[in-house]
Design an enzyme around this catalytic site. Sequence first.
Site, mmCIF file in Angstrom:
data_model
loop_
_atom_site.group_PDB
_atom_site.id
_atom_site.type_symbol
_atom_site.label_atom_id
_atom_site.label_comp_id
_atom_site.label_asym_id
_atom_site.label_seq_id
_atom_site.Cartn_x
_atom_site.Cartn_y
_atom_site.Cartn_z
ATOM 1 N N LYS A 190 5.283 44.765 27.112
ATOM 2 C CA LYS A 190 4.686 43.430 27.328
ATOM 3 C C LYS A 190 3.267 43.405 26.754
ATOM 4 O O LYS A 190 2.349 43.989 27.317
ATOM 5 C CB LYS A 190 4.635 43.070 28.813
ATOM 6 C CG LYS A 190 4.411 41.558 28.956
ATOM 7 C CD LYS A 190 3.717 41.160 30.219
ATOM 8 C CE LYS A 190 2.222 41.155 30.149
ATOM 9 N NZ LYS A 190 1.602 40.237 29.181
ATOM 10 N N GLU A 265 -4.408 53.846 31.310
ATOM 11 C CA GLU A 265 -5.565 53.935 30.397
ATOM 12 C C GLU A 265 -6.442 52.733 30.708
ATOM 13 O O GLU A 265 -6.097 51.612 30.358
ATOM 14 C CB GLU A 265 -5.111 53.876 28.938
ATOM 15 C CG GLU A 265 -4.171 54.987 28.517
ATOM 16 C CD GLU A 265 -4.863 56.312 28.308
ATOM 17 O OE1 GLU A 265 -6.094 56.385 28.500
ATOM 18 O OE2 GLU A 265 -4.176 57.273 27.969
ATOM 19 N N CYS A 299 -12.507 49.844 24.988
ATOM 20 C CA CYS A 299 -12.592 50.599 26.240
ATOM 21 C C CYS A 299 -13.566 51.760 26.098
ATOM 22 O O CYS A 299 -14.248 52.129 27.042
ATOM 23 C CB CYS A 299 -11.218 51.116 26.628
ATOM 24 S SG CYS A 299 -10.415 51.994 25.289
ATOM 25 N N GLU A 400 -18.234 47.077 33.252
ATOM 26 C CA GLU A 400 -17.784 46.976 31.863
ATOM 27 C C GLU A 400 -17.973 45.536 31.385
ATOM 28 O O GLU A 400 -17.403 44.614 31.958
ATOM 29 C CB GLU A 400 -16.305 47.370 31.790
ATOM 30 C CG GLU A 400 -15.788 47.504 30.389
ATOM 31 C CD GLU A 400 -14.311 47.873 30.355
ATOM 32 O OE1 GLU A 400 -13.543 47.336 31.180
ATOM 33 O OE2 GLU A 400 -13.925 48.690 29.501
HETATM 34 P P1 NAD Z 1 -5.942 43.213 31.682
HETATM 35 O O1 NAD Z 1 -5.835 44.276 32.718
HETATM 36 O O2 NAD Z 1 -6.385 41.871 32.104
HETATM 37 O O3 NAD Z 1 -4.510 42.974 31.003
HETATM 38 C C1 NAD Z 1 -3.819 44.016 30.358
HETATM 39 C C2 NAD Z 1 -2.344 43.689 30.340
HETATM 40 O O4 NAD Z 1 -1.863 43.647 31.677
HETATM 41 C C3 NAD Z 1 -1.999 42.342 29.726
HETATM 42 O O5 NAD Z 1 -0.791 42.452 29.008
HETATM 43 C C4 NAD Z 1 -1.821 41.462 30.947
HETATM 44 O O6 NAD Z 1 -0.956 40.363 30.701
HETATM 45 C C5 NAD Z 1 -1.194 42.428 31.930
HETATM 46 N N1 NAD Z 1 -1.409 42.127 33.347
HETATM 47 C C6 NAD Z 1 -2.393 41.395 33.905
HETATM 48 N N2 NAD Z 1 -2.262 41.382 35.244
HETATM 49 C C7 NAD Z 1 -1.185 42.146 35.533
HETATM 50 C C8 NAD Z 1 -0.550 42.538 36.748
HETATM 51 N N3 NAD Z 1 -1.004 42.134 37.935
HETATM 52 N N4 NAD Z 1 0.530 43.339 36.690
HETATM 53 C C9 NAD Z 1 0.989 43.759 35.498
HETATM 54 N N5 NAD Z 1 0.443 43.416 34.315
HETATM 55 C C10 NAD Z 1 -0.639 42.614 34.329
HETATM 56 O O7 NAD Z 1 -6.850 43.810 30.517
HETATM 57 P P2 NAD Z 1 -7.328 43.071 29.182
HETATM 58 O O8 NAD Z 1 -8.404 42.117 29.548
HETATM 59 O O9 NAD Z 1 -6.144 42.586 28.409
HETATM 60 O O10 NAD Z 1 -7.921 44.299 28.343
HETATM 61 C C11 NAD Z 1 -9.216 44.745 28.479
HETATM 62 C C12 NAD Z 1 -9.266 45.985 29.350
HETATM 63 O O11 NAD Z 1 -8.441 46.995 28.795
HETATM 64 C C13 NAD Z 1 -10.649 46.585 29.424
HETATM 65 O O12 NAD Z 1 -10.945 46.934 30.752
HETATM 66 C C14 NAD Z 1 -10.547 47.835 28.563
HETATM 67 O O13 NAD Z 1 -11.471 48.830 28.881
HETATM 68 C C15 NAD Z 1 -9.130 48.238 28.796
HETATM 69 N N6 NAD Z 1 -8.640 49.126 27.711
HETATM 70 C C16 NAD Z 1 -8.489 50.467 27.976
HETATM 71 C C17 NAD Z 1 -8.075 51.336 26.969
HETATM 72 C C18 NAD Z 1 -7.921 52.812 27.230
HETATM 73 O O14 NAD Z 1 -7.258 53.480 26.448
HETATM 74 N N7 NAD Z 1 -8.491 53.361 28.293
HETATM 75 C C19 NAD Z 1 -7.782 50.831 25.701
HETATM 76 C C20 NAD Z 1 -7.933 49.469 25.467
HETATM 77 C C21 NAD Z 1 -8.357 48.622 26.493
#
Ligand code: NAD
Length: 506
Positions: A190, A265, A299, A400
């Site tokens: 997803k 992650e 991230c 962040e």
């Molecule tokens: P997010 O957590 O809002 O969403 C990530 C994904 O999860 C999306 O596909 C979203 O639709 C889905 N999602 C949202 N709520 C959910 C739930 N309750 N249950 C299941 N899925 C759900 O994150 P974002 O805003 O898309 O991305 C930014 C974040 O990602 C930042 O915090 C960044 O640091 C992190 N990130 C981490 C890494 C790593 O490798 N550590 C890499 C890239 C991004």
Amino acid sequence: MSQTLKEAATFPTDMKRSEYKMVINGETVGALSNETFTVYNPATGEAVAEVPKGGKEDVDRAVEAARQSFDHGKWKRYPAGKRARVLNKIASIMRKRFNELVEIEIINSGKTLMAAQGQVMQAIEDFEFYAGAIVGHRGTVNNMPGPFFNYTQKEPIGVAGQIIPWNYPIMMAAWKIAPAIAAGCSVVLKPASLTPITAIILTEICHEAGVPAGVVNVITGPGASIGSYLVEHKGVDKVAFTGETATGKDIMAKASETLKRVTLELGGKSPNLVFPDADIDGAVDGSLFGIFYNTGQSCEARSRLFIHESIYDEFMEKFIDKTKKLKLGDPMSQDTHIGAIINQGQLDKIHQYVETAKKEGATVVTGGESVKVDGYENGYWYAPTVITNVTNDMTVAQEEIFGPVVVVMTFKDEKEAVKLANDTKYGLAAAIWAKDQGLIKRVSDGIQAGIIMVNSPFSAFPGTPFGGYKQSGFGRELSIESLDLYTETKSVLSYTGAKPLNPFNL
Ligand code: NAD
């Protein structure tokens, strides 16, 4: 790579399609509800495509397809070398479609040409890496006392539910799909609703390369409903999630109900430490890239800059000067350093953090505001921002921001540098700029983070483990260790004596 940067820069400017569909059981399908949602170009604010708004019933059929392909299909039974050939074919189709993938990634995410080219290339190399790695991923034969024989074998875990964020759309899709299918798992992916397009195309490419129907499925729709439902689904054996720490906590709690294997992650607030013996110019350039690459929407962004007090003035003069020279603008141009912010909500969030910093007593020395970019007036842009007079307990030093904003602090010695670096709930990455090898080793040992960069702003290549300590999550992706996250180890213990065993002696 067969294309030159120059060729890649001469893109057609229109999207290839205006509608993208989910891929379930090898077929492109809309949502059963027929609902769709619109995805936008963050640089222009324009709508670029319609995508199915999947519901729980779509998750059910995607998981069912993955389940069937895993339980009864041939993919996991292929010899590893045969799966490897398909992974290499995926990479080779991606190479042929490199320019198109780069273009679509830019249009859907607002990132710059330089960033998109690097990330598409890394996605390609992920498939090549796991094609090689899976062939050598095997069990062990263990020495046993007496008439016993033990071996272990690696078996694919089953169906993996994979959920990814918007900041590295195709790269995150590759990080997830490549090790999972190399190991023989089936996948329901997803992508983030803001950036689903390249993940859909990648799934189509997987089928073109010979991945059987049902092994790689992609569903699109709201994370809070279908992402959450996927995590709880009884047909899913493992969840691999990349995204915010808060979402990761929710996912871990939900996955516990069925004791799914979980990889997380999550976010970061990574320190960038510049010691007095560092090559100052190199440290300035690397630190600049460390925070402003991908418009700070990374991230692993080194968003806390710690400078030794003896070199602070010299470093900051150069750093601020170069920050002011960073170019915002046409994401398709090779000269652009800073792309668009993903949407209005994120733009507002970034600015809110800057305002909070000011209220808490910090000083904005450059940037600190959204900007209008010629030709891209309806896009979302924020000036590269440097904030000083910061203490590590301030909101901007602890949370962040996920935008082009760096906070700067000083330290007086090695001990204080390590203490400040670790004074955060996160533990994803850290960069050290120094020449003294002893100091570099001690500081690397002392920092609680999964990734340490030494005199380099680059955090990962295919083959290097990527993942966090503390609330940055757990599990390592991008490396051979990921294969262990998609496999179970089975231990087979045999008795080899001539006489049958009779342990109760009855
Ligand atoms: P997010 O957590 O809002 O969403 C990530 C994904 O999860 C999306 O596909 C979203 O639709 C889905 N999602 C949202 N709520 C959910 C739930 N309750 N249950 C299941 N899925 C759900 O994150 P974002 O805003 O898309 O991305 C930014 C974040 O990602 C930042 O915090 C960044 O640091 C992190 N990130 C981490 C890494 C790593 O490798 N550590 C890499 C890239 C991004």
